[in-house]
Design a protein around this motif. Structure first.
Motif, PDB file in Angstrom:
ATOM      1  N   ASN A 118      -6.632   9.035 -26.606  1.00  0.00           N
ATOM      2  CA  ASN A 118      -5.501   9.185 -25.691  1.00  0.00           C
ATOM      3  C   ASN A 118      -5.097  10.651 -25.662  1.00  0.00           C
ATOM      4  OD1 ASN A 118      -4.943   6.375 -24.924  1.00  0.00           O
ATOM      5  ND2 ASN A 118      -4.563   6.123 -27.118  1.00  0.00           N
ATOM      6  N   GLU A 119      -5.360  11.303 -24.531  1.00  0.00           N
ATOM      7  CA  GLU A 119      -4.977  12.699 -24.380  1.00  0.00           C
ATOM      8  C   GLU A 119      -3.569  12.788 -23.810  1.00  0.00           C
ATOM      9  OE1 GLU A 119      -9.350  14.733 -23.758  1.00  0.00           O
ATOM     10  OE2 GLU A 119      -7.985  14.678 -22.063  1.00  0.00           O
ATOM     11  N   THR A 120      -2.844  13.804 -24.259  1.00  0.00           N
ATOM     12  CA  THR A 120      -1.469  14.014 -23.827  1.00  0.00           C
ATOM     13  C   THR A 120      -1.139  15.501 -23.880  1.00  0.00           C
ATOM     14  OG1 THR A 120       0.847  13.416 -24.262  1.00  0.00           O
ATOM     15  CG2 THR A 120      -0.583  13.646 -26.184  1.00  0.00           C
ATOM     16  N   VAL A 121      -0.111  15.909 -23.146  1.00  0.00           N
ATOM     17  CA  VAL A 121       0.401  17.278 -23.256  1.00  0.00           C
ATOM     18  C   VAL A 121       1.632  17.307 -24.151  1.00  0.00           C
ATOM     19  CG1 VAL A 121      -0.547  18.060 -21.049  1.00  0.00           C
ATOM     20  CG2 VAL A 121       1.754  17.059 -21.121  1.00  0.00           C
ATOM     21  N   GLU A 122       2.064  16.132 -24.590  1.00  0.00           N
ATOM     22  CA  GLU A 122       3.228  16.023 -25.470  1.00  0.00           C
ATOM     23  C   GLU A 122       2.758  15.833 -26.905  1.00  0.00           C
ATOM     24  OE1 GLU A 122       5.671  12.886 -23.909  1.00  0.00           O
ATOM     25  OE2 GLU A 122       5.731  13.817 -21.935  1.00  0.00           O
ATOM     26  N   ALA A 135      -4.893  21.858 -30.497  1.00  0.00           N
ATOM     27  CA  ALA A 135      -5.074  21.744 -29.045  1.00  0.00           C
ATOM     28  C   ALA A 135      -6.564  21.717 -28.704  1.00  0.00           C
ATOM     29  CB  ALA A 135      -4.391  22.906 -28.329  1.00  0.00           C
ATOM     30  N   LYS A 136      -6.890  21.055 -27.606  1.00  0.00           N
ATOM     31  CA  LYS A 136      -8.272  20.865 -27.171  1.00  0.00           C
ATOM     32  C   LYS A 136      -8.865  22.200 -26.707  1.00  0.00           C
ATOM     33  CE  LYS A 136     -10.914  17.669 -24.289  1.00  0.00           C
ATOM     34  NZ  LYS A 136     -10.827  16.604 -23.291  1.00  0.00           N
ATOM     35  N   ARG A 137     -10.144  22.407 -27.072  1.00  0.00           N
ATOM     36  CA  ARG A 137     -10.843  23.645 -26.724  1.00  0.00           C
ATOM     37  C   ARG A 137     -12.186  23.340 -26.069  1.00  0.00           C
ATOM     38  NH1 ARG A 137      -9.635  28.570 -29.588  1.00  0.00           N
ATOM     39  NH2 ARG A 137      -7.809  28.349 -30.896  1.00  0.00           N
ATOM     40  N   ARG A 138     -12.729  24.347 -25.398  1.00  0.00           N
ATOM     41  CA  ARG A 138     -14.068  24.254 -24.799  1.00  0.00           C
ATOM     42  C   ARG A 138     -15.094  24.604 -25.877  1.00  0.00           C
ATOM     43  NH1 ARG A 138     -13.291  23.444 -19.585  1.00  0.00           N
ATOM     44  NH2 ARG A 138     -11.497  24.388 -18.574  1.00  0.00           N
ATOM     45  N   GLY A 139     -15.514  23.612 -26.623  1.00  0.00           N
ATOM     46  CA  GLY A 139     -16.439  23.833 -27.729  1.00  0.00           C
ATOM     47  C   GLY A 139     -15.702  24.406 -28.925  1.00  0.00           C
ATOM     48  N   ASN A 155      -5.651  12.528 -29.140  1.00  0.00           N
ATOM     49  CA  ASN A 155      -5.324  11.679 -30.288  1.00  0.00           C
ATOM     50  C   ASN A 155      -6.227  10.457 -30.335  1.00  0.00           C
ATOM     51  OD1 ASN A 155      -3.029  13.282 -31.056  1.00  0.00           O
ATOM     52  ND2 ASN A 155      -1.988  12.416 -29.286  1.00  0.00           N
ATOM     53  N   GLY A 156      -6.593  10.075 -31.529  1.00  0.00           N
ATOM     54  CA  GLY A 156      -7.358   8.852 -31.728  1.00  0.00           C
ATOM     55  C   GLY A 156      -6.464   7.768 -32.280  1.00  0.00           C
ATOM     56  N   LEU A 172      -7.051  13.475 -19.706  1.00  0.00           N
ATOM     57  CA  LEU A 172      -6.327  14.261 -18.708  1.00  0.00           C
ATOM     58  C   LEU A 172      -7.310  15.161 -17.961  1.00  0.00           C
ATOM     59  CD1 LEU A 172      -3.183  15.311 -20.782  1.00  0.00           C
ATOM     60  CD2 LEU A 172      -3.440  13.398 -19.182  1.00  0.00           C
ATOM     61  N   THR A 173      -7.032  15.408 -16.699  1.00  0.00           N
ATOM     62  CA  THR A 173      -7.871  16.287 -15.893  1.00  0.00           C
ATOM     63  C   THR A 173      -7.566  17.733 -16.273  1.00  0.00           C
ATOM     64  OG1 THR A 173      -7.780  14.694 -14.093  1.00  0.00           O
ATOM     65  CG2 THR A 173      -8.500  16.935 -13.553  1.00  0.00           C
ATOM     66  N   PRO A 174      -8.581  18.458 -16.743  1.00  0.00           N
ATOM     67  CA  PRO A 174      -8.318  19.849 -17.140  1.00  0.00           C
ATOM     68  C   PRO A 174      -8.100  20.740 -15.925  1.00  0.00           C
ATOM     69  CG  PRO A 174     -10.623  19.268 -17.517  1.00  0.00           C
ATOM     70  CD  PRO A 174      -9.936  18.038 -17.016  1.00  0.00           C
ATOM     71  N   ASP A 175      -7.338  21.796 -16.144  1.00  0.00           N
ATOM     72  CA  ASP A 175      -7.146  22.804 -15.098  1.00  0.00           C
ATOM     73  C   ASP A 175      -8.471  23.523 -14.876  1.00  0.00           C
ATOM     74  OD1 ASP A 175      -4.455  22.173 -15.118  1.00  0.00           O
ATOM     75  OD2 ASP A 175      -3.917  23.792 -16.482  1.00  0.00           O
ATOM     76  N   THR A 176      -8.885  23.607 -13.632  1.00  0.00           N
ATOM     77  CA  THR A 176     -10.099  24.354 -13.290  1.00  0.00           C
ATOM     78  C   THR A 176      -9.941  24.932 -11.898  1.00  0.00           C
ATOM     79  OG1 THR A 176     -11.170  22.428 -12.325  1.00  0.00           O
ATOM     80  CG2 THR A 176     -11.641  22.870 -14.641  1.00  0.00           C
ATOM     81  N   GLU A 177     -10.759  25.912 -11.595  1.00  0.00           N
ATOM     82  CA  GLU A 177     -10.849  26.404 -10.229  1.00  0.00           C
ATOM     83  C   GLU A 177     -12.022  25.680  -9.592  1.00  0.00           C
ATOM     84  OE1 GLU A 177      -9.445  30.911 -11.305  1.00  0.00           O
ATOM     85  OE2 GLU A 177     -11.031  30.606  -9.855  1.00  0.00           O
ATOM     86  N   THR A 178     -11.773  25.050  -8.478  1.00  0.00           N
ATOM     87  CA  THR A 178     -12.846  24.312  -7.820  1.00  0.00           C
ATOM     88  C   THR A 178     -13.178  24.958  -6.493  1.00  0.00           C
ATOM     89  OG1 THR A 178     -11.267  22.829  -6.759  1.00  0.00           O
ATOM     90  CG2 THR A 178     -12.168  22.126  -8.877  1.00  0.00           C
ATOM     91  N   ILE A 179     -14.397  24.776  -6.063  1.00  0.00           N
ATOM     92  CA  ILE A 179     -14.843  25.244  -4.756  1.00  0.00           C
ATOM     93  C   ILE A 179     -15.102  24.019  -3.915  1.00  0.00           C
ATOM     94  CG2 ILE A 179     -16.637  26.496  -3.504  1.00  0.00           C
ATOM     95  CD1 ILE A 179     -17.116  28.104  -6.053  1.00  0.00           C
ATOM     96  N   GLU A 180     -14.476  23.948  -2.775  1.00  0.00           N
ATOM     97  CA  GLU A 180     -14.642  22.796  -1.900  1.00  0.00           C
ATOM     98  C   GLU A 180     -16.057  22.766  -1.340  1.00  0.00           C
ATOM     99  OE1 GLU A 180     -11.007  21.465  -2.745  1.00  0.00           O
ATOM    100  OE2 GLU A 180     -12.434  20.433  -1.455  1.00  0.00           O
TER     101      GLU A 180
END
Length: 196
Positions: A118-122, A135-139, A155-156, A172-180
């Motif tokens: 269960n991911e949360t920002v709280e 906090a969650k990291r990229r690798g 959290n587990g 949760l959907t991570p913040d990213t820059e997307t290209i349409e």
């Protein structure tokens, strides 16, 4: 009857979808803490090419996720048919008094114990105070992953599910820059490059 066999599994041989009740540790208040581990199946999520192309790099591996649950020793002893009393096979370690279990796919009344993410920002107060490691990291050691500009805490929890049912995880959907896609289609062609 539930088949909760000691030493029936190990972290090293744990497969996706299997759960391991790893160990017990004595904690405050006369309770014990049971450690569960599971390699979480993420087939319903997009798989990063980075993960696939770096599968032999430990920083990108899918290690078992872990979760801990506190329990009354008498209740856990009855449920798992293991002696969690003071006269059990405890040993001293740097973490305190421990008992190795290694029970593969533990059950209760026909339901399996599973690890649910269960991911949360709280975050908890501890997570907030220790965001650099919580906090969650990229690798391993990578950049922080955020959701709406806030740290993501993963959290587990340990839950019971009917055999054959899947666990519902909250990601949760991570913040990213997307290209349409439409922008890619109308982009100018690139001249052929010669790499020789």
């Amino acid at each position: 009857m539930d088949n909760n066999q000691l030493n029936s599994g190990s972290i090293d041989t744990l497969k996706k979808g299997d759960t391991l009740m790893v160990s017990a540790r004595k904690v405050n208040g006369g309770k014990i803490s049971l450690e569960f581990a599971e390699v979480i199946e993420t087939s319903d999520r997009l798989v990063s090419a980075l993960t696939i192309l770096n599968k032999s790099d430990d920083r990108f591996s899918s290690r078992p996720r872990r979760s801990w649950v506190s329990a009354e020793p008498a209740d856990a002893s009855e449920l798992f048919n293991v002696n969690f009393g003071d006269d059990g096979e405890w040993y001293d370690s740097e973490k305190g008094e421990m008992l190795d279990l290694d029970v593969l796919n533990p059950t209760y009344n026909g339901q399996r114990f599973r690890v649910q993410i269960n991911e949360t920002v709280e975050g908890t107060q501890w997570q907030i105070d220790n965001a650099d490691v919580a906090a969650k990291r990229r690798g391993k050691g990578g950049d922080f992953i955020t959701h709406n500009g806030e740290y993501i805490y993963s959290n587990g929890d340990v839950v019971l599910v009917n055999e054959g049912e899947e666990v519902t995880h909250t990601y949760l959907t991570p913040d990213t820059e997307t290209i349409e896609i439409a922008e890619i289609a109308k982009a100018e062609p690139v001249e052929e490059l010669n790499f020789l």
